[in-house]
Design a protein around this motif. Structure first.
Motif, PDB file in Angstrom:
ATOM      1  N   VAL A  85       0.960  -1.467  -0.106  1.00 28.82           N
ATOM      2  CA  VAL A  85       0.117   0.007  -0.021  1.00 28.82           C
ATOM      3  C   VAL A  85       0.881   1.142  -0.125  1.00 28.82           C
ATOM      4  O   VAL A  85       2.026   1.159   0.712  1.00 28.82           O
ATOM      5  CB  VAL A  85      -0.809  -0.057   1.079  1.00 28.82           C
ATOM      6  CG1 VAL A  85      -1.732   1.134   1.312  1.00 28.82           C
ATOM      7  CG2 VAL A  85      -1.899  -1.097   1.373  1.00 28.82           C
ATOM      8  N   ASP A  86       0.420   2.233  -0.592  1.00 29.99           N
ATOM      9  CA  ASP A  86       1.241   3.630  -0.801  1.00 29.99           C
ATOM     10  C   ASP A  86       1.344   3.927   0.566  1.00 29.99           C
ATOM     11  O   ASP A  86       0.600   4.107   1.530  1.00 29.99           O
ATOM     12  CB  ASP A  86       0.309   4.608  -1.658  1.00 29.99           C
ATOM     13  CG  ASP A  86       0.573   4.550  -3.210  1.00 29.99           C
ATOM     14  OD1 ASP A  86       1.476   3.411  -3.398  1.00 29.99           O
ATOM     15  OD2 ASP A  86      -0.213   5.038  -3.780  1.00 29.99           O
ATOM     16  N   GLU A  87       2.759   4.707   0.797  1.00 27.96           N
ATOM     17  CA  GLU A  87       3.166   5.116   2.084  1.00 27.96           C
ATOM     18  C   GLU A  87       2.309   6.000   2.804  1.00 27.96           C
ATOM     19  O   GLU A  87       2.094   5.869   4.074  1.00 27.96           O
ATOM     20  CB  GLU A  87       4.455   5.342   2.123  1.00 27.96           C
ATOM     21  CG  GLU A  87       5.293   5.352   3.356  1.00 27.96           C
ATOM     22  CD  GLU A  87       5.241   3.937   4.044  1.00 27.96           C
ATOM     23  OE1 GLU A  87       5.198   3.818   5.318  1.00 27.96           O
ATOM     24  OE2 GLU A  87       5.403   3.004   3.450  1.00 27.96           O
ATOM     25  N   ASP A  88       1.792   7.002   1.713  1.00 28.18           N
ATOM     26  CA  ASP A  88       0.923   8.095   2.637  1.00 28.18           C
ATOM     27  C   ASP A  88      -0.358   7.484   3.175  1.00 28.18           C
ATOM     28  O   ASP A  88      -0.837   8.033   4.244  1.00 28.18           O
ATOM     29  CB  ASP A  88       0.984   9.319   1.567  1.00 28.18           C
ATOM     30  CG  ASP A  88      -0.138   9.105   0.254  1.00 28.18           C
ATOM     31  OD1 ASP A  88       0.182   7.829  -0.088  1.00 28.18           O
ATOM     32  OD2 ASP A  88      -0.834   9.669  -0.112  1.00 28.18           O
ATOM     33  N   ILE A  89      -0.897   6.770   2.564  1.00 25.70           N
ATOM     34  CA  ILE A  89      -2.112   6.177   2.860  1.00 25.70           C
ATOM     35  C   ILE A  89      -1.867   5.122   4.282  1.00 25.70           C
ATOM     36  O   ILE A  89      -2.835   5.498   5.255  1.00 25.70           O
ATOM     37  CB  ILE A  89      -2.660   5.393   1.987  1.00 25.70           C
ATOM     38  CG1 ILE A  89      -3.056   6.202   0.838  1.00 25.70           C
ATOM     39  CG2 ILE A  89      -3.966   4.556   2.553  1.00 25.70           C
ATOM     40  CD1 ILE A  89      -3.778   5.349  -0.483  1.00 25.70           C
ATOM     41  N   LEU A  90      -0.989   4.601   4.270  1.00 27.52           N
ATOM     42  CA  LEU A  90      -0.425   3.823   5.607  1.00 27.52           C
ATOM     43  C   LEU A  90      -0.111   4.734   6.807  1.00 27.52           C
ATOM     44  O   LEU A  90      -0.509   4.330   7.878  1.00 27.52           O
ATOM     45  CB  LEU A  90       0.697   2.969   5.316  1.00 27.52           C
ATOM     46  CG  LEU A  90       0.488   1.609   4.449  1.00 27.52           C
ATOM     47  CD1 LEU A  90       1.842   0.892   4.204  1.00 27.52           C
ATOM     48  CD2 LEU A  90      -0.668   0.694   5.014  1.00 27.52           C
TER      49      LEU A  90
END
Length: 297
Positions: free
Chosen positions: A271-276
């Motif tokens: 999953v994309d880091e900003d979302i995590l």
């Protein structure tokens, strides 16, 4: 309780405009509201009656105020003139111009199936999937299937919450073959964070549709739509067992905010880091349908 999310394009923290916020707070925060919730609001008859009204010509008069209050950009819609919609549900399930939602066609990128506010979890435990901080549900309860729960243990869960202001059609996040949706009967609790904080296992209690999607690049994906208060219907527009392209429409919700949930198997997606990072802080990330939300591992 105010609700905030991160606008992905700007990184800014935004206060959400909640349609019917006073009603939500009353129904979930007061004794009288709770009593009415349990006896009427959470049940199918309430949402069915309300949903049927949105199909009548009398519901048209709500559209203008709805657009103004929720700052909806009608220039994105195929039909920009609100007077041309037959009723509120016709407007609510409006189609957008193709250029309004460009699709990331890179095959190693998973795209968001819908406009909404995203929370994402990696390495999920089949017996303790997070609903909100401090509240959990099990995969077996969600799927009504013990074997499926085991298959997605240690996998990825992506929750996209659609607000009433959002575009309410949902699309395939990759190319592949979808199978027939399995409908699970249930209640009609709100999926707004106000309700999620107060009602345990909402996603497992509410009506939902579960589709197995054999994606071309990410293996088997569970694509689930969860109903909610005042959601007249979950409409599937795809044809089962026919190959689809990434970004192709799967279906739409009639009136009411609701939720799309994706489950992927272990080892398929990062999953994309900003979302995590935002999820770890307990805050949702606003994304649009067709945007990348993760990469192939």
């Amino acid at each position: 309780m105010d609700i905030y999310y991160i606008e992905r394009k700007t990184g800014k923290k935004i206060k959400e405009i909640v349609a019917g916020d006073k009603f939500l707070k009353w129904i979930y925060d007061t004794d009288m509201g709770n009593a009415i919730l349990d006896t009427f609001v959470k049940k199918k008859i309430f949402s069915s009656i309300y949903g049927k009204f949105q199909d009548t010509v009398f519901s048209k008069k709500k559209i203008a105020d709805f657009v103004e209050k929720l700052s909806i950009d009608m220039s994105e819609a195929e039909i920009e003139n609100i007077d041309e919609y037959k009723n509120f549900n016709d407007f609510f399930a409006r189609k957008l111009k193709n250029e309004a939602r460009p699709i990331d066609m890179e095959k190693n990128h998973l795209t968001s199936p819908a406009d909404g506010r995203v929370l994402a979890y990696e390495n999920i435990h089949k017996d303790q999937v997070i609903q909100v901080k401090g509240s959990f549900y099990t995969l077996e309860e969600f799927f009504h299937d013990k074997n499926m729960a085991q298959i997605y243990h240690n996998g990825v869960c992506i929750v996209i919450r659609l607000c009433p202001a959002d575009y309410h059609r949902f699309h395939f996040p990759d190319s592949g073959v979808p199978y027939e949706a399995k409908n699970i009967k249930g209640m009609y609790y709100s999926v707004n964070p106000i309700a999620l904080q107060r009602i345990a296992k909402v996603y497992c209690q509410n009506k939902r549709a579960i589709t197995i999607f054999e994606s071309d690049n990410f293996g088997e994906i569970v694509f689930a739509e969860v109903g909610a208060t005042c959601v007249g219907s979950i409409i599937q527009t795809y044809t089962p067992k026919v190959h689809v392209h990434k970004g192709e429409e799967k279906g739409y919700f009639k009136f009411g905010g609701s939720t799309v949930v994706l489950f992927l198997k272990e080892g398929q997606l990062k999953v994309d880091e900003d979302i995590l990072k935002n999820t770890q802080k307990g805050i949702e990330t606003k994304v649009n349908m067709g945007e990348r939300i993760g990469k192939k591992l």
